[in-house]
Design a protein around this motif. Structure first.
Motif, PDB file in Angstrom:
ATOM      1  N   THR A 189     -16.671   9.223  -1.449  1.00 39.00           N
ATOM      2  CA  THR A 189     -16.827  10.097  -0.275  1.00 39.00           C
ATOM      3  C   THR A 189     -16.995   9.334   1.031  1.00 39.00           C
ATOM      4  N   SER A 190     -17.377   8.071   0.970  1.00 36.73           N
ATOM      5  CA  SER A 190     -17.441   7.250   2.188  1.00 36.73           C
ATOM      6  C   SER A 190     -17.294   5.786   1.805  1.00 36.73           C
ATOM      7  N   ALA A 191     -16.474   5.078   2.582  1.00 35.83           N
ATOM      8  CA  ALA A 191     -16.190   3.674   2.276  1.00 35.83           C
ATOM      9  C   ALA A 191     -15.683   2.971   3.521  1.00 35.83           C
ATOM     10  N   THR A 192     -15.723   1.650   3.481  1.00 33.40           N
ATOM     11  CA  THR A 192     -15.087   0.816   4.495  1.00 33.40           C
ATOM     12  C   THR A 192     -13.985   0.023   3.812  1.00 33.40           C
ATOM     13  N   TYR A 193     -13.037  -0.476   4.605  1.00 37.08           N
ATOM     14  CA  TYR A 193     -11.948  -1.259   4.027  1.00 37.08           C
ATOM     15  C   TYR A 193     -11.429  -2.281   5.029  1.00 37.08           C
ATOM     16  N   SER A 194     -10.779  -3.298   4.476  1.00 36.01           N
ATOM     17  CA  SER A 194     -10.140  -4.322   5.303  1.00 36.01           C
ATOM     18  C   SER A 194      -8.946  -4.860   4.527  1.00 36.01           C
ATOM     19  N   GLY A 195      -8.002  -5.488   5.251  1.00 36.20           N
ATOM     20  CA  GLY A 195      -6.851  -6.005   4.541  1.00 36.20           C
ATOM     21  C   GLY A 195      -5.861  -6.752   5.419  1.00 36.20           C
ATOM     22  N   ILE A 196      -4.820  -7.236   4.731  1.00 39.49           N
ATOM     23  CA  ILE A 196      -3.719  -7.983   5.341  1.00 39.49           C
ATOM     24  C   ILE A 196      -2.430  -7.572   4.634  1.00 39.49           C
ATOM     25  N   GLY A 197      -1.285  -8.022   5.158  1.00 41.40           N
ATOM     26  CA  GLY A 197      -0.041  -7.731   4.465  1.00 41.40           C
ATOM     27  C   GLY A 197       1.171  -7.918   5.350  1.00 41.40           C
ATOM     28  N   GLY A 198       2.278  -7.378   4.877  1.00 43.47           N
ATOM     29  CA  GLY A 198       3.539  -7.401   5.601  1.00 43.47           C
ATOM     30  C   GLY A 198       4.113  -6.004   5.610  1.00 43.47           C
ATOM     31  N   CYS A 199       4.397  -5.467   6.790  1.00 41.40           N
ATOM     32  CA  CYS A 199       4.821  -4.075   6.911  1.00 41.40           C
ATOM     33  C   CYS A 199       6.167  -3.965   7.622  1.00 41.40           C
ATOM     34  N   SER A 200       6.793  -2.796   7.467  1.00 46.07           N
ATOM     35  CA  SER A 200       8.097  -2.562   8.084  1.00 46.07           C
ATOM     36  C   SER A 200       8.011  -1.677   9.323  1.00 46.07           C
ATOM     37  N   ASP A 201       6.947  -0.894   9.431  1.00 43.86           N
ATOM     38  CA  ASP A 201       6.764  -0.056  10.614  1.00 43.86           C
ATOM     39  C   ASP A 201       5.301   0.308  10.749  1.00 43.86           C
ATOM     40  N   ALA A 202       4.934   0.707  11.962  1.00 44.14           N
ATOM     41  CA  ALA A 202       3.544   1.114  12.214  1.00 44.14           C
ATOM     42  C   ALA A 202       3.499   2.042  13.414  1.00 44.14           C
ATOM     43  N   GLU A 203       2.540   2.969  13.376  1.00 44.08           N
ATOM     44  CA  GLU A 203       2.233   3.828  14.506  1.00 44.08           C
ATOM     45  C   GLU A 203       0.837   3.446  14.986  1.00 44.08           C
ATOM     46  N   ILE A 204       0.774   2.917  16.206  1.00 42.15           N
ATOM     47  CA  ILE A 204      -0.476   2.443  16.796  1.00 42.15           C
ATOM     48  C   ILE A 204      -0.852   3.381  17.942  1.00 42.15           C
ATOM     49  N   SER A 211      -4.662  -8.139  10.580  1.00 40.89           N
ATOM     50  CA  SER A 211      -5.999  -7.642  10.296  1.00 40.89           C
ATOM     51  C   SER A 211      -5.989  -6.123  10.285  1.00 40.89           C
ATOM     52  N   LEU A 212      -6.588  -5.557   9.268  1.00 44.02           N
ATOM     53  CA  LEU A 212      -6.778  -4.118   9.174  1.00 44.02           C
ATOM     54  C   LEU A 212      -8.225  -3.891   8.796  1.00 44.02           C
ATOM     55  N   MET A 213      -8.892  -2.995   9.521  1.00 44.63           N
ATOM     56  CA  MET A 213     -10.268  -2.639   9.164  1.00 44.63           C
ATOM     57  C   MET A 213     -10.510  -1.185   9.518  1.00 44.63           C
ATOM     58  N   GLY A 214     -11.299  -0.532   8.668  1.00 42.78           N
ATOM     59  CA  GLY A 214     -11.556   0.867   8.944  1.00 42.78           C
ATOM     60  C   GLY A 214     -12.561   1.467   7.992  1.00 42.78           C
ATOM     61  N   ASN A 215     -12.692   2.792   8.133  1.00 38.12           N
ATOM     62  CA  ASN A 215     -13.573   3.528   7.240  1.00 38.12           C
ATOM     63  C   ASN A 215     -12.935   4.863   6.893  1.00 38.12           C
ATOM     64  N   ILE A 216     -13.391   5.418   5.792  1.00 36.74           N
ATOM     65  CA  ILE A 216     -12.922   6.725   5.339  1.00 36.74           C
ATOM     66  C   ILE A 216     -14.138   7.523   4.900  1.00 36.74           C
ATOM     67  N   GLU A 244      -9.131  -4.394   0.534  1.00 42.53           N
ATOM     68  CA  GLU A 244     -10.421  -4.361  -0.164  1.00 42.53           C
ATOM     69  C   GLU A 244     -11.133  -3.090   0.282  1.00 42.53           C
ATOM     70  N   LEU A 245     -11.440  -2.207  -0.666  1.00 42.33           N
ATOM     71  CA  LEU A 245     -12.089  -0.921  -0.401  1.00 42.33           C
ATOM     72  C   LEU A 245     -13.509  -0.978  -0.932  1.00 42.33           C
ATOM     73  N   ARG A 246     -14.489  -0.797  -0.042  1.00 42.56           N
ATOM     74  CA  ARG A 246     -15.895  -0.927  -0.409  1.00 42.56           C
ATOM     75  C   ARG A 246     -16.632   0.397  -0.239  1.00 42.56           C
ATOM     76  N   PRO A 247     -16.844   1.138  -1.339  1.00 40.50           N
ATOM     77  CA  PRO A 247     -17.587   2.404  -1.236  1.00 40.50           C
ATOM     78  C   PRO A 247     -19.016   2.162  -0.762  1.00 40.50           C
ATOM     79  N   VAL A 248     -19.527   3.111   0.026  1.00 41.59           N
ATOM     80  CA  VAL A 248     -20.914   3.059   0.480  1.00 41.59           C
ATOM     81  C   VAL A 248     -21.805   3.216  -0.745  1.00 41.59           C
TER      82      VAL A 248
END
Length: 145
Positions: A34-49, A72-77, A120-124
């Motif tokens: 129900t609540s988590a933070t995440y971070s990551g890296i990678g290679g993408c073909s498109d993005a909406e910023i 760098s990608l970081m966020g929460n859900i 990496e997804l880290r649940p609260v």
């Protein structure tokens, strides 16, 4: 997409054609996170910023495509009171334009994987984070009720 839980952390691998934000939502729903933070890296073909413009009270959206290094990608859900998942994600992408290195960064609405995304997804632990609406931005902020 594939993932594995090790300890309290989920390790997610997104493959070519996978959309990262919707994939994170899917895993949280499946695993009852129900609540988590995440971070990551990678290679993408498109993005909406997106960037919030306070004077307009709205976001503007830029779309980029090509070989995008997800630096760098970081966020929460967080699942809101009705169970709908809300994400808040920021990202930096690097790419070449006319032979020169460029970057684009901001609020990430969506991105599609070109060759891999490693998240990496880290649940609260020990509780949950909730959301409260912001009248100024029309978005939601953390609530520790």
């Amino acid at each position: 997409m594939d993932y594995k839980k090790l300890g309290d952390t989920y390790y997610l691998r997104f493959d070519k054609g996978d959309e990262i934000i919707s994939g994170i939502r899917s895993i949280c729903q499946k695993e009852h996170i129900t609540s988590a933070t995440y971070s990551g890296i990678g290679g993408c073909s498109d993005a909406e910023i997106q960037t919030f413009i306070p004077e307009k009270g709205a976001f503007i959206t830029d779309k980029v495509s090509g070989m995008l290094e997800l630096v760098s990608l970081m966020g929460n859900i967080i699942a809101d009171d009705s169970g709908e998942f809300k994400t808040h994600t920021h990202a930096i992408f690097a790419y070449l334009e006319n032979g020169e290195h460029r970057t684009i960064a901001g609020h990430l609405k969506s991105t599609t994987v070109l060759y891999t995304g490693e998240i990496e997804l880290r649940p609260v632990q020990g509780g949950a984070i909730h959301l409260k609406p912001s009248v100024e931005t029309g978005t939601d902020f953390w609530d520790f009720r």
